[in-house]
Design a protein around this motif. Sequence first.
Motif, PDB file in Angstrom:
ATOM      1  N   TYR A 171      -1.721   7.871  15.071  1.00  0.00           N
ATOM      2  CA  TYR A 171      -1.150   7.244  13.876  1.00  0.00           C
ATOM      3  C   TYR A 171      -0.757   5.778  14.100  1.00  0.00           C
ATOM      4  CZ  TYR A 171       2.739   5.924  10.881  1.00  0.00           C
ATOM      5  OH  TYR A 171       3.577   5.212  10.071  1.00  0.00           O
ATOM      6  N   VAL A 205      -2.690   2.915  11.676  1.00  0.00           N
ATOM      7  CA  VAL A 205      -1.997   2.148  10.610  1.00  0.00           C
ATOM      8  C   VAL A 205      -2.095   0.653  10.874  1.00  0.00           C
ATOM      9  CG1 VAL A 205      -0.266   3.666   9.593  1.00  0.00           C
ATOM     10  CG2 VAL A 205       0.277   2.542  11.715  1.00  0.00           C
ATOM     11  N   ARG A 232       0.824  -1.223   0.000  1.00  0.00           N
ATOM     12  CA  ARG A 232       0.000   0.000   0.000  1.00  0.00           C
ATOM     13  C   ARG A 232       0.844   1.253   0.000  1.00  0.00           C
ATOM     14  NH1 ARG A 232       2.000   2.595   4.550  1.00  0.00           N
ATOM     15  NH2 ARG A 232       1.533   1.553   6.489  1.00  0.00           N
ATOM     16  N   ALA A 255       0.175   5.171   1.617  1.00  0.00           N
ATOM     17  CA  ALA A 255      -0.759   5.787   2.563  1.00  0.00           C
ATOM     18  C   ALA A 255      -0.408   7.243   2.809  1.00  0.00           C
ATOM     19  CB  ALA A 255      -0.745   5.000   3.873  1.00  0.00           C
ATOM     20  N   PRO A 256      -0.445   8.073   1.763  1.00  0.00           N
ATOM     21  CA  PRO A 256      -0.045   9.473   1.984  1.00  0.00           C
ATOM     22  C   PRO A 256      -1.076  10.253   2.803  1.00  0.00           C
ATOM     23  CG  PRO A 256      -0.901   9.206  -0.239  1.00  0.00           C
ATOM     24  CD  PRO A 256      -0.898   7.836   0.377  1.00  0.00           C
ATOM     25  N   SER A 257      -0.601  11.231   3.535  1.00  0.00           N
ATOM     26  CA  SER A 257      -1.504  12.152   4.220  1.00  0.00           C
ATOM     27  C   SER A 257      -1.938  13.200   3.195  1.00  0.00           C
ATOM     28  CB  SER A 257      -0.778  12.839   5.373  1.00  0.00           C
ATOM     29  OG  SER A 257      -0.225  11.852   6.217  1.00  0.00           O
ATOM     30  N   ARG A 314       7.640   1.844   2.720  1.00  0.00           N
ATOM     31  CA  ARG A 314       7.476   3.282   2.961  1.00  0.00           C
ATOM     32  C   ARG A 314       8.848   3.884   3.243  1.00  0.00           C
ATOM     33  NH1 ARG A 314       4.537   2.438   8.884  1.00  0.00           N
ATOM     34  NH2 ARG A 314       6.366   1.554   9.860  1.00  0.00           N
ATOM     35  N   LEU A 329      10.163   6.327   8.835  1.00  0.00           N
ATOM     36  CA  LEU A 329       9.179   5.654   9.683  1.00  0.00           C
ATOM     37  C   LEU A 329       9.692   4.322  10.235  1.00  0.00           C
ATOM     38  CD1 LEU A 329       5.958   6.542   7.677  1.00  0.00           C
ATOM     39  CD2 LEU A 329       6.612   7.374   9.936  1.00  0.00           C
ATOM     40  N   GLU A 364      -4.927   8.977   4.606  1.00  0.00           N
ATOM     41  CA  GLU A 364      -4.733   9.161   6.059  1.00  0.00           C
ATOM     42  C   GLU A 364      -5.165  10.578   6.434  1.00  0.00           C
ATOM     43  OE1 GLU A 364      -1.009   7.444   7.507  1.00  0.00           O
ATOM     44  OE2 GLU A 364      -2.068   5.538   7.259  1.00  0.00           O
TER      45      GLU A 364
HETATM   46  N1  GLU Z   1       0.641   8.945   6.251  1.00  0.00           N
HETATM   47  C1  GLU Z   1       2.023   8.768   6.550  1.00  0.00           C
HETATM   48  C2  GLU Z   1       2.806   9.843   5.832  1.00  0.00           C
HETATM   49  O1  GLU Z   1       2.310  10.421   4.869  1.00  0.00           O
HETATM   50  C3  GLU Z   1       2.572   7.420   6.120  1.00  0.00           C
HETATM   51  C4  GLU Z   1       2.110   6.322   6.992  1.00  0.00           C
HETATM   52  C5  GLU Z   1       2.738   4.957   6.698  1.00  0.00           C
HETATM   53  O2  GLU Z   1       3.155   4.716   5.554  1.00  0.00           O
HETATM   54  O3  GLU Z   1       2.730   4.136   7.601  1.00  0.00           O
HETATM   55  O4  GLU Z   1       3.920  10.117   6.236  1.00  0.00           O
END
Ligand code: GLU
Length: 313
Positions: free
Chosen positions: A189, A193, A13, A15-17, A207, A211, A49
Amino acid sequence: MTESHPAGCGAGRFAPSPSGDLHIGNIRSGLLSYVRARQTGRRFLWRVEDLDRVKAGSAESQLEVFAELGVEPDEPPLVQSARTAEYSAAIAKLAADGLVYECYCSRKDIAQAPSAPHAPPGAYPGTCRSLGEEERESARLRLEANNRQLALRLRADNREHRIDDVMLGRVDALVDDLVLRRGDGVFAYNLTVVVDDAASGIDEILRGDDLASSAPRQAYLSKLLGLPEPGWVHVPLVLSESGQRLAKRDGAVTYQQLRSLGWTIEDVFAWMQQSLGFGGDSRRWRSVDDMVNGVAFARMSSAPAVFVPPTAP
Ligand code: GLU
């Protein structure tokens, strides 16, 4: 560009904010996530997100950029703001196991408290972990009088947890009493997730490596929730010339800005090829399919790339 995969196979996946336009570094991570899913026969999913820092229209525009680059998710995106019942249920499950406590601390309280022995820097010092019912009641009243809400924390007791990462190898971190629901009522967060990745059948997370230090906490939380732990692939970030994480203030860094300065889609993939350390390969990348064929994770550079924004001619 999407291929069909048998139902029940795993998924990756992005998962951008939706807090604004994606920059070239975010796009690189998202493309790598798609590449990895295609190379390993997984579905490629997308998550919005949007619990925090939302800019109107930005989720749609991020999806459009990827569509222009030839990438579409295999299912409609999962939107976090529609999933608060699931996050509450996860907290209720942890609470039933005695793993949740109320925290009344402000940021200032935390910064000023002496830290617990062996705790990682910035870890919660445990102020509210073992309060008695009377102390809790007066803390609740104090918060109410100040118009503040309590947060909910996980009772984790600074234990060490380890994950194995495809790019980084073993990553160990101490898991502190992380926040599950913030003082402003927003689900945190680390909780969302874990709940969402499991609900979507995500069995490998690719990602940015900023992170990576959160991954042991998330793995530990999935274990407590009885959810399967995904595999991990933390890829290097793209930095600015000054060695900082790339940001909008660095100049023309978003897809839209680069296109307006004359970059073509082929230019985007040429930059991806060079920045990932595959510039010496004889086949030029012109499309996402070339990238799917060209990325070799085992040979990929683990050093961060530097992006020098172009200027107007
Ligand atoms: N939404 C997070 C971001 O844009 C990423 C979260 C993730 O990939 O776990 O930095």
